[in-house]
Motif scaffolding. Structure first.
Motif, PDB file in Angstrom:
ATOM      1  N   ILE A 100       0.819  -1.208   0.000  1.00 19.51           N
ATOM      2  CA  ILE A 100       0.000   0.000   0.000  1.00 19.51           C
ATOM      3  C   ILE A 100       0.855   1.262   0.000  1.00 19.51           C
ATOM      4  N   THR A 101       1.866   1.289   0.859  1.00 19.59           N
ATOM      5  CA  THR A 101       2.707   2.482   0.978  1.00 19.59           C
ATOM      6  C   THR A 101       4.126   2.183   0.502  1.00 19.59           C
ATOM      7  N   THR A 102       4.798   3.215   0.059  1.00 18.79           N
ATOM      8  CA  THR A 102       6.198   3.064  -0.313  1.00 18.79           C
ATOM      9  C   THR A 102       7.041   2.879   0.948  1.00 18.79           C
ATOM     10  N   LYS A 103       8.138   2.166   0.814  1.00 16.90           N
ATOM     11  CA  LYS A 103       9.015   1.928   1.956  1.00 16.90           C
ATOM     12  C   LYS A 103       9.709   3.227   2.362  1.00 16.90           C
ATOM     13  N   THR A 104       9.810   3.420   3.650  1.00 20.94           N
ATOM     14  CA  THR A 104      10.550   4.567   4.182  1.00 20.94           C
ATOM     15  C   THR A 104      11.621   4.046   5.133  1.00 20.94           C
ATOM     16  N   THR A 105      12.730   4.743   5.189  1.00 20.30           N
ATOM     17  CA  THR A 105      13.836   4.341   6.061  1.00 20.30           C
ATOM     18  C   THR A 105      14.263   5.530   6.918  1.00 20.30           C
ATOM     19  N   GLY A 106      14.888   5.211   8.039  1.00 20.30           N
ATOM     20  CA  GLY A 106      15.483   6.252   8.866  1.00 20.30           C
ATOM     21  C   GLY A 106      14.561   6.908   9.857  1.00 20.30           C
ATOM     22  N   LYS A 107      13.264   6.627   9.772  1.00 24.48           N
ATOM     23  CA  LYS A 107      12.320   7.243  10.695  1.00 24.48           C
ATOM     24  C   LYS A 107      11.119   6.320  10.849  1.00 24.48           C
ATOM     25  N   ASP A 108      10.956   5.763  12.043  1.00 25.26           N
ATOM     26  CA  ASP A 108       9.884   4.804  12.271  1.00 25.26           C
ATOM     27  C   ASP A 108       8.587   5.520  12.621  1.00 25.26           C
ATOM     28  N   TYR A 109       7.636   5.476  11.721  1.00 27.57           N
ATOM     29  CA  TYR A 109       6.337   6.069  12.030  1.00 27.57           C
ATOM     30  C   TYR A 109       5.181   5.340  11.347  1.00 27.57           C
ATOM     31  N   GLN A 110       5.477   4.515  10.329  1.00 27.58           N
ATOM     32  CA  GLN A 110       4.386   3.944   9.561  1.00 27.58           C
ATOM     33  C   GLN A 110       3.509   3.004  10.380  1.00 27.58           C
ATOM     34  N   GLN A 111       4.083   2.353  11.397  1.00 25.11           N
ATOM     35  CA  GLN A 111       3.262   1.482  12.226  1.00 25.11           C
ATOM     36  C   GLN A 111       2.117   2.270  12.860  1.00 25.11           C
ATOM     37  N   ASN A 112       2.363   3.527  13.159  1.00 27.39           N
ATOM     38  CA  ASN A 112       1.366   4.331  13.858  1.00 27.39           C
ATOM     39  C   ASN A 112       0.435   5.091  12.917  1.00 27.39           C
ATOM     40  N   LEU A 113       0.656   4.967  11.601  1.00 27.93           N
ATOM     41  CA  LEU A 113      -0.283   5.566  10.664  1.00 27.93           C
ATOM     42  C   LEU A 113      -1.618   4.840  10.759  1.00 27.93           C
ATOM     43  N   LYS A 114      -2.689   5.584  10.908  1.00 29.19           N
ATOM     44  CA  LYS A 114      -4.007   4.966  11.042  1.00 29.19           C
ATOM     45  C   LYS A 114      -4.615   4.764   9.661  1.00 29.19           C
TER      46      LYS A 114
END
Length: 358
Positions: free
Chosen positions: A92-106
């Motif tokens: 669904i989303t593009t991979k991001t590195t260096g900053k952990d926040y996607q787990q908390n995206l609602k």
């Protein structure tokens, strides 16, 4: 009506925008040459679908992807995502590195029978589509906490957005965050952000360790914190954790910015590099011994200090008489109560200012 429709090799960035009242706020169609969309600080409101991903029916895993920053949200709760041809592991989303926040995206899926999961690897984190295990299975995500099921040798630590059958017993443990203390649990439904009360065990819902039974809806449970503070039971004074405010001067030493640096310098330069006491009785004894072990005026004994430990009794009584430390409201000394490094430095400086020692 769609706010944006993307078809073909394009790059679109949308920033600081509210998108309201659309049938499909964003519609992205898969193209072999790639189409990218990045949403920064975007707010969705009253849209039937926030993000619609039109993938290839023959190879449904080839889906367009969207990059969401941590400031993008839906006022009703979770950002709704629909996939034209749902399949396991559709990214669904593009991979991001260096900053952990996607787990908390609602995020919540609009496809019946599907959830939006979370994966993190060495090359980044992303969200993906996953099928529900059954009609009675629902998703659980925890923030700043660890969730487990089972007991004894059969305890299992749950991954983010784990699927659990309704009624499954779950145990929660709040994470330990430096400089913070646990304040409360926040429970909310994923789909619409509705606050939930009464789910957690009534006897433990206000503690760092609690439990509940999996409800019949997807849920997010967050451990919330406050700045840690230590309140001396004998003074009512509060030492706040973290940095000493810039400009605080203890005995001529400016502790600017760093708590450890400031208190460490004071200990070395003003306290002859003595070992830092960690509780009230150790601090009282350190001050009393430095002053030459003077006799206190009173011979009354504290009930929570051993009567046989005459040095501890004298040190505690003398420190209270010199107004360096106080009795607690219950008349006890509470010798084991912890003292912060800042409290030690301030009390030492107070004793010096009183002329109790050089």
């Amino acid at each position: 009506m769609a706010f944006a429709f993307l078809n073909g090799p394009h790059k679109l960035t949308v920033e600081n925008t509210k998108i309201k009242g659309c049938k499909k706020a964003f519609e992205l169609e898969y193209d072999r040459e790639g189409s990218d969309i990045e949403l920064k600080n975007v707010t969705f409101e009253d849209n039937e679908t926030d993000i619609y991903l039109k993938n290839d029916s023959s190879t449904p895993a080839n889906a367009p992807q969207v990059e969401l920053d941590e400031g993008t949200k839906d006022t009703a709760g979770a950002i709704t995502v629909e996939v034209a041809y749902p399949a396991d592991d559709v990214q669904i989303t593009t991979k991001t590195t260096g900053k952990d926040y996607q787990q908390n995206l609602k995020l919540t899926g609009k496809n019946d029978g599907w959830l939006i999961g979370y994966e993190k690897g060495a090359d980044g984190e992303y969200r993906y589509l996953t099928q529900r295990k059954g009609d009675k299975y629902f998703g659980l995500n925890t923030i700043n906490a660890t969730a487990t099921t089972g007991e004894g040798d059969n305890v299992t630590t749950l991954k983010p957005y784990a699927q659990l059958k309704e009624g499954t017993p779950v145990n929660l443990t709040a994470d330990i965050l430096e400089g913070k203390k646990f304040a409360r649990w926040k429970v909310e439904k994923v789909a619409d952000g509705t606050p939930v009360t009464g789910l957690l065990d009534a006897e433990t819902e206000n503690t760092e360790n609690t439990s509940f039974s999996m409800p019949e809806y997807d849920v997010i449970i967050t451990a919330e914190y406050e700045d840690e503070s230590i309140v001396d039971p004998g003074t009512g004074d509060t030492d706040y954790g973290g940095d000493i405010a810039a400009g605080v001067v203890i005995g001529g030493i400016a502790a600017v910015g760093a708590y450890e640096v400031g208190t460490g310098l004071y200990r070395i330069l003003a306290m002859d590099d003595v070992a830092m006491p960690t509780n009230r009785i150790a601090l009282a004894k350190l001050l009393w011994e430095r002053a030459g072990k003077p006799e206190p005026e009173s011979t009354a004994l504290y009930s929570d200090i051993s009567a046989e430990d005459t040095d501890a009794q004298k040190a505690a009584r003398w420190a209270v008489e010199q107004e360096l430390l106080n009795d607690a409201e219950d008349g006890k000394f509470h010798p084991a109560f912890p003292v912060s490094k800042l409290r030690v430095c301030l009390t030492w400086e107070n004793a010096k200012q009183k002329g109790l020692f050089d």
